[in-house]
Scaffold this motif. Structure first.
Motif, PDB file in Angstrom:
ATOM      1  N   TRP A  34      16.592   1.110   2.390  1.00 47.33           N
ATOM      2  CA  TRP A  34      16.063  -0.025   1.629  1.00 47.33           C
ATOM      3  C   TRP A  34      14.542   0.025   1.557  1.00 47.33           C
ATOM      4  N   LEU A  35      13.912   0.336   2.703  1.00 38.92           N
ATOM      5  CA  LEU A  35      12.454   0.408   2.736  1.00 38.92           C
ATOM      6  C   LEU A  35      11.923   1.528   1.846  1.00 38.92           C
ATOM      7  N   ASN A  36      12.552   2.697   1.941  1.00 35.07           N
ATOM      8  CA  ASN A  36      12.113   3.812   1.102  1.00 35.07           C
ATOM      9  C   ASN A  36      12.339   3.522  -0.379  1.00 35.07           C
ATOM     10  N   ASN A  37      13.425   2.821  -0.669  1.00 33.67           N
ATOM     11  CA  ASN A  37      13.686   2.426  -2.043  1.00 33.67           C
ATOM     12  C   ASN A  37      12.609   1.465  -2.546  1.00 33.67           C
ATOM     13  N   ALA A  38      12.178   0.569  -1.664  1.00 36.42           N
ATOM     14  CA  ALA A  38      11.095  -0.356  -2.021  1.00 36.42           C
ATOM     15  C   ALA A  38       9.813   0.408  -2.327  1.00 36.42           C
ATOM     16  N   ALA A  39       9.552   1.482  -1.556  1.00 34.41           N
ATOM     17  CA  ALA A  39       8.374   2.317  -1.811  1.00 34.41           C
ATOM     18  C   ALA A  39       8.465   2.966  -3.193  1.00 34.41           C
ATOM     19  N   CYS A  40       9.670   3.408  -3.563  1.00 30.70           N
ATOM     20  CA  CYS A  40       9.873   3.979  -4.911  1.00 30.70           C
ATOM     21  C   CYS A  40       9.604   2.928  -5.979  1.00 30.70           C
ATOM     22  N   CYS A  41      10.116   1.726  -5.755  1.00 32.90           N
ATOM     23  CA  CYS A  41       9.926   0.651  -6.728  1.00 32.90           C
ATOM     24  C   CYS A  41       8.441   0.349  -6.928  1.00 32.90           C
ATOM     25  N   LEU A  42       7.669   0.365  -5.844  1.00 31.76           N
ATOM     26  CA  LEU A  42       6.238   0.130  -5.971  1.00 31.76           C
ATOM     27  C   LEU A  42       5.579   1.211  -6.817  1.00 31.76           C
ATOM     28  N   ARG A  43       5.981   2.452  -6.597  1.00 35.16           N
ATOM     29  CA  ARG A  43       5.416   3.557  -7.379  1.00 35.16           C
ATOM     30  C   ARG A  43       5.816   3.472  -8.850  1.00 35.16           C
ATOM     31  N   LEU A  44       6.986   2.914  -9.107  1.00 37.43           N
ATOM     32  CA  LEU A  44       7.495   2.808 -10.475  1.00 37.43           C
ATOM     33  C   LEU A  44       7.125   1.472 -11.124  1.00 37.43           C
ATOM     34  N   ASN A  45       6.266   0.687 -10.441  1.00 38.82           N
ATOM     35  CA  ASN A  45       5.819  -0.627 -10.938  1.00 38.82           C
ATOM     36  C   ASN A  45       6.964  -1.623 -11.093  1.00 38.82           C
ATOM     37  N   ASN A  46       8.037  -1.396 -10.360  1.00 30.95           N
ATOM     38  CA  ASN A  46       9.151  -2.346 -10.349  1.00 30.95           C
ATOM     39  C   ASN A  46       8.955  -3.273  -9.152  1.00 30.95           C
ATOM     40  N   TYR A  47       8.038  -4.224  -9.314  1.00 28.58           N
ATOM     41  CA  TYR A  47       7.635  -5.051  -8.176  1.00 28.58           C
ATOM     42  C   TYR A  47       8.721  -6.033  -7.761  1.00 28.58           C
ATOM     43  N   GLN A  48       9.471  -6.557  -8.714  1.00 27.17           N
ATOM     44  CA  GLN A  48      10.555  -7.471  -8.369  1.00 27.17           C
ATOM     45  C   GLN A  48      11.619  -6.744  -7.561  1.00 27.17           C
ATOM     46  N   GLY A  49      11.905  -5.480  -7.943  1.00 24.72           N
ATOM     47  CA  GLY A  49      12.866  -4.685  -7.167  1.00 24.72           C
ATOM     48  C   GLY A  49      12.391  -4.472  -5.746  1.00 24.72           C
ATOM     49  N   ALA A  50      11.092  -4.215  -5.581  1.00 23.42           N
ATOM     50  CA  ALA A  50      10.535  -4.022  -4.232  1.00 23.42           C
ATOM     51  C   ALA A  50      10.667  -5.302  -3.415  1.00 23.42           C
ATOM     52  N   ILE A  51      10.383  -6.442  -4.041  1.00 24.97           N
ATOM     53  CA  ILE A  51      10.491  -7.729  -3.329  1.00 24.97           C
ATOM     54  C   ILE A  51      11.925  -7.964  -2.859  1.00 24.97           C
ATOM     55  N   GLU A  52      12.898  -7.698  -3.724  1.00 26.06           N
ATOM     56  CA  GLU A  52      14.308  -7.931  -3.370  1.00 26.06           C
ATOM     57  C   GLU A  52      14.754  -7.018  -2.233  1.00 26.06           C
ATOM     58  N   LEU A  53      14.335  -5.742  -2.260  1.00 24.69           N
ATOM     59  CA  LEU A  53      14.731  -4.803  -1.207  1.00 24.69           C
ATOM     60  C   LEU A  53      14.095  -5.172   0.129  1.00 24.69           C
ATOM     61  N   CYS A  54      12.802  -5.524   0.106  1.00 23.55           N
ATOM     62  CA  CYS A  54      12.132  -5.914   1.350  1.00 23.55           C
ATOM     63  C   CYS A  54      12.731  -7.198   1.912  1.00 23.55           C
ATOM     64  N   SER A  55      13.125  -8.102   1.021  1.00 24.24           N
ATOM     65  CA  SER A  55      13.751  -9.349   1.478  1.00 24.24           C
ATOM     66  C   SER A  55      15.089  -9.063   2.156  1.00 24.24           C
ATOM     67  N   LYS A  56      15.847  -8.061   1.644  1.00 21.36           N
ATOM     68  CA  LYS A  56      17.105  -7.665   2.297  1.00 21.36           C
ATOM     69  C   LYS A  56      16.838  -7.165   3.717  1.00 21.36           C
ATOM     70  N   VAL A  57      15.764  -6.383   3.863  1.00 17.53           N
ATOM     71  CA  VAL A  57      15.409  -5.888   5.195  1.00 17.53           C
ATOM     72  C   VAL A  57      15.057  -7.049   6.110  1.00 17.53           C
ATOM     73  N   LEU A  58      14.256  -7.985   5.608  1.00 18.63           N
ATOM     74  CA  LEU A  58      13.796  -9.116   6.427  1.00 18.63           C
ATOM     75  C   LEU A  58      14.926 -10.079   6.752  1.00 18.63           C
ATOM     76  N   ASP A  59      15.977 -10.088   5.964  1.00 22.57           N
ATOM     77  CA  ASP A  59      17.162 -10.867   6.320  1.00 22.57           C
ATOM     78  C   ASP A  59      17.847 -10.274   7.542  1.00 22.57           C
ATOM     79  N   THR A  60      17.671  -8.965   7.710  1.00 23.16           N
ATOM     80  CA  THR A  60      18.272  -8.265   8.862  1.00 23.16           C
ATOM     81  C   THR A  60      17.310  -8.223  10.041  1.00 23.16           C
ATOM     82  N   GLU A  61      16.042  -7.906   9.759  1.00 22.09           N
ATOM     83  CA  GLU A  61      14.994  -7.827  10.797  1.00 22.09           C
ATOM     84  C   GLU A  61      13.825  -8.677  10.319  1.00 22.09           C
ATOM     85  N   PHE A  62      13.759  -9.920  10.764  1.00 24.32           N
ATOM     86  CA  PHE A  62      12.832 -10.894  10.165  1.00 24.32           C
ATOM     87  C   PHE A  62      11.357 -10.561  10.381  1.00 24.32           C
TER      88      PHE A  62
END
Length: 609
Positions: free
Chosen positions: A450-478
């Motif tokens: 999920w974290l690496n996918n968020a890094a890809c989203c940032l590089r691809l300017n898909n910021y909403q995708g990065a926010i959603e992936l990081c939020s999934k991580v933080l739901d697991t590890e706050f």
């Protein structure tokens, strides 16, 4: 024809088989000898002989029937051994039409019609308000379709084709036809083997393509074509077998759809086109990640072959789809093919070799070349899906996909890396069956993907995708610092500065001792790339955030200042206008003094002088 009356019907019925397929308001099929009311129409139907198959005629279709009509006392008033007419045309009473649409080919039935659906006030041989009987046998019918919905192209189906689908605009069709005038004069005729053309290119006249799109393979029809569908920009096809069409002429066209080849736009921009020469087996296609085996001939636009694989002793080509092992156009097409499928592919330069001139086995390919491939999908082996693997195999597959994603990320191929991380995450999804000893590793892998996918989203300017992936991580590890850090980056790009500041504060709180973390520079590398002081990196982001927030505040202040300035000007103008209005009113009142004055109830008192 034997006339069946109420008194002798039961004696003649010797079949107990039920008629399959006839459904009247969800009622079970009629049995031979059984009678039923057809809905709320008042028409009664008794089945005398079963029909064939399950198809029924519809209003507008041309039916051929035998019938006898008689009154309830047995007096016969009409009879025919064969009449053809269009249902709904008014040639027969409407009640009979309603009954015939419930019949199958070869069926014989007795209909009892109420006066309002029969002859009403009466006719020759039928007194007014008479209930009548019709014994009808449906010999055959021809389906009639208004192709153009305006009566301009009427299609009569003479022979039904294979129920395997109809051609669409892009498809290449092979048809045989003869075009005639109403008096039988032949205007045009194809060779016996037919003529082939692409539907969206049109052929002969506009009616042909429109009608063909309604036909099945092997279907034979007759078309009645009105003048507005008989001409194409006022000209005829330049076929040597055709003659000029007289103006304002209705055409009669006998046509058969011999076959057609499906043409598919593989890419959304129609720059990779696939024409299916031979349908493949089954329903499965290769899809992404499959190991495919193909043979092909690759040609330039002039037909010269520059490469062959799997022909004349040449080795077949094997490659994994989605891995950039062949040109993009061939790769995309392979993902859509079924086993045994043969296709002709046209590939525009940007999906081929582009601006580069390349040397292949048999010839050089010039830059910006449009390519053609005749391809056969010999075999493919799809990647195993997560549900096909046991727990340990799923973990191994996830680690392999993640590592492949890391390599792609380092090489700047973020879109492909994202797909690898996505796939890896599905292997270690929460629906998997993993042992207790594996749960920690599985959770770590999932979070890492999920974290690496968020890094890809940032590089691809898909910021909403990065926010959603990081939020999934933080739901697991706050308090996951990488998730907070990457989400803050995304929030900054979406101008959600307060949310970015909150994430940065949490990240600093999670790293009070300046510990060493695996992290990345500004827009993030994957978790295997760099090791540096995380708190120093976060503080740099914090400074950037303060600068951006200050700039935002200045913009807001200027905006509000302009808004208030405009509002003040508007209020001043309104006050000036109100003052002017008051001055005018006072002047008018002054002029009226001495001439008249208003009483308390506003009545005017005229000066007697």
């Amino acid at each position: 024809m034997v006339i069946i009356t109420e008194s002798n019907a039961s004696n003649l019925v010797n079949e107990e088989d039920e008629e399959p397929g006839e459904v009247i308001e969800s009622a079970p099929p009629l049995k031979v000898g059984e009678e039923r009311l057809l809905g709320s129409s008042g028409i009664r139907k008794r089945l005398l002989k079963r029909g064939l198959a399950f198809e029924l005629p519809d209003i507008g279709d041309e039916v051929t029937i035998k019938f006898v009509g008689w009154l309830l006392d047995g007096t016969k008033f009409s009879e025919s051994d064969g009449v053809t007419y269009a249902l709904g045309s008014g040639k027969m009473v409407s009640g009979l039409d309603r009954g015939i649409v419930t019949m199958k080919k070869g069926e014989r039935a007795l209909f009892t019609l109420p006066p309002e659906l029969a002859y009403g006030e009466g006719t020759n041989g039928v007194p007014p308000n008479s209930v009548i009987n019709f014994q009808v046998e449906l010999i055959s019918w021809i389906t009639v379709i208004d192709v153009s919905k305006d009566g301009g192209i009427i299609k009569r189906v003479l022979v039904k084709g294979e129920q395997t689908g109809k051609p669409s605009d892009l498809d290449e069709v092979l048809v045989k036809y003869a075009v005639m005038l109403a008096d039988g004069t032949l205007l045009a005729k194809t060779p016996e083997e037919g003529v082939e053309f692409y539907l969206n290119d049109g052929h002969f006249c506009p009616a042909l393509s429109k009608a063909i799109k309604t036909m099945n393979r092997g279907e034979k029809v007759n078309l009645a074509v009105q003048p507005n569908y008989a001409y194409q920009l006022g000209s005829m096809n330049s076929d040597q077998n055709s003659h000029a069409i007289p103006k304002n002429t209705v055409l009669s066209i006998d046509m058969e759809l011999l076959s057609f080849k499906r043409v598919i736009s593989v890419t959304t921009d129609s720059k990779v086109m696939k024409k299916i020469l031979k349908e493949g087996q089954g329903a499965l296609t290769a899809d992404e990640g499959a190991l495919v085996t193909v043979r092909y001939k690759a040609m330039l636009k002039d037909g010269s072959i520059f490469e062959k694989k799997g022909y004349d002793g040449e080795e077949k080509l094997q490659f994994i789809t989605g891995e950039e092992q062949v040109i993009t156009g061939l790769d995309r097409v392979a993902m859509t093919m079924r086993k045994g499928e043969q296709a002709m592919i046209t590939i525009d330069p940007e999906y081929g070799f582009g601006s580069v001139e390349v040397r292949r086995d048999l010839a050089a390919v010039p830059s910006y070349s449009t390519l053609s491939y005749e391809v056969e999908m010999l075999n493919f082996v799809k990647e195993k899906e997560p549900w096909e693997l046991i727990g340990s195999e799923r973990i191994q597959a996830a680690e392999m996909k993640k590592n492949e994603g890391n390599v792609l990320f380092k090489n700047g191929k973020y879109q492909r890396a994202l797909k690898k991380y996505d796939k890896a995450a599905t292997y270690v999804g929460e629906d998997g069956s993993f042992g207790d000893d594996s749960q920690k590793l599985v959770k770590s892998l999932r979070v890492s993907c999920w974290l690496n996918n968020a890094a890809c989203c940032l590089r691809l300017n898909n910021y909403q995708g990065a926010i959603e992936l990081c939020s999934k991580v933080l739901d697991t590890e706050f308090s996951n610092v990488k998730a907070l850090y990457r989400r803050s980056q995304a929030y900054i790009e979406t101008a959600d500065y307060h949310l970015a500041e909150a994430d940065i504060k949490k990240a600093l709180e999670a790293d009070p001792g300046n510990r060493m973390f695996v992290c990345f520079f500004m827009y993030m590398h994957t978790d295997t790339d760099f090791t540096m002081s995380f708190s120093r990196e976060v503080k740099a982001i914090q400074l950037k955030l303060k600068k951006l927030q200050a700039e935002s505040n200045k913009r807001d202040a200027k905006l509000y200042s302009n808004m208030f300035s405009q509002m003040t000007k508007r209020l001043k103008l309104e006050n000036v206008e109100d003052t002017k209005k008051n001055e005018v009113t006072m002047a008018m009142e002054t002029e009226n003094v001495g001439v008249s004055c208003g009483s308390p109830d506003n009545e005017m008192i005229v000066d007697p002088r």
